[in-house]
Motif scaffolding. Structure first.
Motif, PDB file in Angstrom:
ATOM      1  N   UNK A  86      51.651  36.851  72.798  1.00  0.00           N
ATOM      2  CA  UNK A  86      52.445  37.895  72.137  1.00  0.00           C
ATOM      3  C   UNK A  86      51.856  38.266  70.778  1.00  0.00           C
ATOM      4  N   UNK A  87      51.362  37.268  70.043  1.00  0.00           N
ATOM      5  CA  UNK A  87      50.736  37.548  68.756  1.00  0.00           C
ATOM      6  C   UNK A  87      49.489  38.414  68.937  1.00  0.00           C
ATOM      7  N   UNK A  88      48.674  38.055  69.922  1.00  0.00           N
ATOM      8  CA  UNK A  88      47.460  38.835  70.187  1.00  0.00           C
ATOM      9  C   UNK A  88      47.817  40.262  70.624  1.00  0.00           C
ATOM     10  N   UNK A  89      48.851  40.385  71.441  1.00  0.00           N
ATOM     11  CA  UNK A  89      49.263  41.698  71.925  1.00  0.00           C
ATOM     12  C   UNK A  89      49.830  42.544  70.789  1.00  0.00           C
ATOM     13  N   UNK A  90      50.580  41.918  69.904  1.00  0.00           N
ATOM     14  CA  UNK A  90      51.168  42.627  68.766  1.00  0.00           C
ATOM     15  C   UNK A  90      50.079  43.144  67.826  1.00  0.00           C
ATOM     16  N   UNK A  91      49.024  42.341  67.615  1.00  0.00           N
ATOM     17  CA  UNK A  91      47.937  42.715  66.700  1.00  0.00           C
ATOM     18  C   UNK A  91      46.883  43.593  67.356  1.00  0.00           C
ATOM     19  N   UNK A  92      47.029  43.866  68.648  1.00  0.00           N
ATOM     20  CA  UNK A  92      46.016  44.603  69.398  1.00  0.00           C
ATOM     21  C   UNK A  92      45.911  46.047  68.922  1.00  0.00           C
ATOM     22  N   UNK A  93      44.695  46.547  68.881  1.00  0.00           N
ATOM     23  CA  UNK A  93      44.432  47.951  68.543  1.00  0.00           C
ATOM     24  C   UNK A  93      43.825  48.619  69.758  1.00  0.00           C
ATOM     25  N   UNK A  94      44.296  49.731  70.227  1.00  0.00           N
ATOM     26  CA  UNK A  94      45.375  50.569  69.716  1.00  0.00           C
ATOM     27  C   UNK A  94      46.737  49.914  69.934  1.00  0.00           C
ATOM     28  N   UNK A  95      47.667  50.302  69.117  1.00  0.00           N
ATOM     29  CA  UNK A  95      48.990  49.668  69.096  1.00  0.00           C
ATOM     30  C   UNK A  95      49.704  49.798  70.441  1.00  0.00           C
ATOM     31  N   UNK A  96      50.388  48.721  70.832  1.00  0.00           N
ATOM     32  CA  UNK A  96      51.144  48.749  72.082  1.00  0.00           C
ATOM     33  C   UNK A  96      52.433  49.547  71.928  1.00  0.00           C
ATOM     34  N   UNK A  97      52.802  49.871  70.709  1.00  0.00           N
ATOM     35  CA  UNK A  97      54.048  50.615  70.450  1.00  0.00           C
ATOM     36  C   UNK A  97      53.982  52.034  71.026  1.00  0.00           C
ATOM     37  N   UNK A  98      52.775  52.511  71.277  1.00  0.00           N
ATOM     38  CA  UNK A  98      52.606  53.872  71.800  1.00  0.00           C
ATOM     39  C   UNK A  98      52.734  53.940  73.319  1.00  0.00           C
ATOM     40  N   UNK A  99      52.918  52.785  73.955  1.00  0.00           N
ATOM     41  CA  UNK A  99      53.000  52.751  75.409  1.00  0.00           C
ATOM     42  C   UNK A  99      54.219  51.948  75.836  1.00  0.00           C
ATOM     43  N   UNK A 100      55.070  52.568  76.624  1.00  0.00           N
ATOM     44  CA  UNK A 100      56.334  51.942  77.037  1.00  0.00           C
ATOM     45  C   UNK A 100      56.091  50.699  77.891  1.00  0.00           C
ATOM     46  N   UNK A 101      55.150  50.761  78.812  1.00  0.00           N
ATOM     47  CA  UNK A 101      54.893  49.632  79.709  1.00  0.00           C
ATOM     48  C   UNK A 101      54.420  48.412  78.931  1.00  0.00           C
ATOM     49  N   UNK A 102      53.510  48.608  78.001  1.00  0.00           N
ATOM     50  CA  UNK A 102      53.016  47.486  77.206  1.00  0.00           C
ATOM     51  C   UNK A 102      54.123  46.910  76.314  1.00  0.00           C
TER      52      UNK A 102
END
Length: 158
Positions: free
Chosen positions: A107-123
């Motif tokens: 979850x930490x790696x996914x949260x810090x991932x670029x491009x942001x996962x906030x722009x995709x509902x599935x992620x």
């Protein structure tokens, strides 16, 4: 062919010698990669859980580095693949603490991932489901571990 139950297998294995058991294990390891991986964990890594967790974290880092970021489609496929690996490695260990550690790291790696996962509902949904899974697992742990992991989870949710 009807598969025998675990109890039937256990009873039958009691009658075998050490040499026969070794032969059966080696033969079993030839058929599936997962059988070989589980045997590797049990023989070489089960005694050092912290080292095992670090090895899996390195594997997760490597997988995150190889994600194709051209489109969210490829990112989703890769994230699901990483999650399958984490679930598999957690199953080998059978320790809930290991599973929580690996999921928190994921979850930490996914949260810090670029491009942001906030722009995709599935992620975002994948991330949220893993946070919910962590919370559920934490409730079944010892009180001291619950506190430590809850603190780590709060840091992650900020």
């Amino acid at each position: 062919m009807k598969t025998a139950t675990v109890k039937q297998l256990k009873d039958e294995l009691k009658h075998n010698s050490t040499e026969e058991l070794m032969h059966l294990c080696l033969r079993l390891s030839r058929f599936k990669k997962e059988n070989k991986e589980l045997l590797t964990y049990l023989l070489f890594e089960a005694h050092d859980e912290a080292g095992y967790i670090e090895n899996v974290k390195q594997e997760i880092d490597l997988q995150f580095e190889t994600i194709n970021t051209d489109s969210y489609f490829y990112i989703k496929k890769s994230v699901r693949k990483i999650l399958r690996l984490i679930k598999k490695y957690s199953r080998y260990s059978l320790k809930k603490e290991t599973e929580v550690e690996l999921l928190l790291y994921f979850c930490q790696k996914l949260k810090d991932f670029k491009p942001s996962i906030k722009r995709n509902v599935t992620l975002t949904n994948i991330y949220d489901r893993q946070i919910a899974a962590i919370k559920k697992i934490i409730t079944g742990l010892h009180e001291d571990l619950q506190y430590d992991y809850t603190m780590a989870l709060k840091e992650l949710e900020e």
